[in-house]
Design an enzyme around this catalytic site. Sequence first.
Site, PDB file in Angstrom:
ATOM      1  N   SER A   1      12.426  14.673  14.333  1.00  0.00           N
ATOM      2  CA  SER A   1      13.445  13.633  14.194  1.00  0.00           C
ATOM      3  C   SER A   1      13.000  12.446  13.351  1.00  0.00           C
ATOM      4  CB  SER A   1      13.863  13.129  15.583  1.00  0.00           C
ATOM      5  OG  SER A   1      14.384  14.194  16.348  1.00  0.00           O
TER       6      SER A   1
ATOM      7  N   LYS B   1      19.791   8.733  21.809  1.00  0.00           N
ATOM      8  CA  LYS B   1      19.228   7.903  20.741  1.00  0.00           C
ATOM      9  C   LYS B   1      20.159   6.747  20.383  1.00  0.00           C
ATOM     10  CE  LYS B   1      16.521  11.625  18.640  1.00  0.00           C
ATOM     11  NZ  LYS B   1      16.379  12.541  17.479  1.00  0.00           N
TER      12      LYS B   1
END
Length: 470
Positions: free
Chosen positions: A353, A396
């Site tokens: 990520s 997130k």
Amino acid sequence: AGARLKSPILCFVGPPGVGKTSLGRSIAEALGRRFARVSLGGIHDEAEIRGHRRTYIGALPGRIIKTMKDAGTINPVFMLDEIDKLGSDFRGDPASALLEVLDPEQNNAFTDHYLDVHYDLSKVMFITTGNLLDPIPPPLRDRMEVIQLPGYTEEEKLQIARQFLVPKQLEANGLTGDVETLERLNVQTFNTYPPLQFSESALRQLIRSYTYEAGVRNLEREIGAICRKVARRVAEGRPFPRMVRPALLAKYLGPAHRGHGVAELRDEIGVATGLSWTANGGDTMAIEVSVMEGKGTLTLTGQLGDVMRESAQAALSFARANAQRLGIDVRRFEKTDIHIHVPEGAVPKDGPSAGITLATALISALSSQAVKRDVAMTGEITLRGRVLPVGGIKEKILGAHRAGIRTIILPRDNERDLAEVPGHVKRKLAFVYVDHMDDVIAGALCTLPKNEQGASKGNGKREKAIKIGA
């Protein structure tokens, strides 16, 4: 007309404390069935499932038949807890024995070695639970319908605390304000004594600064600790608060146990904000790049895993291959040492990520262009600069919102994941969807390099980044 639907085998997978077992109890209550539960954690003997043969001394039936006997009905809601923690040794494989129990085509003739007769389990509604899906053997996983239970968001925890946890702990600690309880505590002014209340700001600070979890177990413990200390003051006849506010938390619980990520104070060169995911929720992560005179070596620190190290190498290769149009002097790579650091070095970090975050911080340091402080990003990068989708988008985004981020850069293929994000959070954020690293640089750097106008040549036609929200 004579068809009968076979009960599906449900598998609840999620972090500890999110209510998997409680959900199973609620299902049993809604269906009006008895609830039976067996914990499979640590079981490594097949006889625990199928029972012992009666030729052995001390033979007993297996846990399935014994629990069915205790339930006293042929159609209970049967919960198999911690199915991901089964073991196996020379005495057999319990996971393989469970295949017959959880297969709708076989469990109508389940055989326990102790009884040695067929027993019909087809009317039972089986529910299994686990923290992780990977340890469950594929043949067993194939027989179950997996339902992922993610951790609660801050707003969800707040509502759970207000509606359930606080009333439960007030009652458990005798602070409900009823006459009998207060007379027992020898409180003379019970007519003017209201129940203890928690302000919304105090609950938010409890969630943010005193707990770090996916569920609400620790939150309930902290609320209970406050209630016990207030109850003691009531019993001793000492002054006690009627409303718990943030200023009282340090008095009753001590200093805050932890903090959460916050946006950078100013735009900086070589510092980009990424988004990380854990089972306990999402958070922000600053990635720092420092360049110094040297011989062109790359140093990576911060206890990074193999995947993050490979992402850093891919980011460096992209920067070197496109140096001229990114405004970077090609000769710098041979005379410059590059140090990439991710703070909190004691915490292991891995995953793809951070690819575009590493590349942004690297290009910022080499081109002397500052990165916007209120922009965070997540996505995987390829050598050609393509941005690939990643997981954990909901957590997130919530972590970025809590940290004070205003703009989030996401891979375009992750746009569909925004359906899971609460509306009040999306309205406060701007989202930039990107396909290529050039779009990331355009949205993250304060000023573009002079040669950026020709960045898209040779890469095919790409759609312009879309911004939504305000």
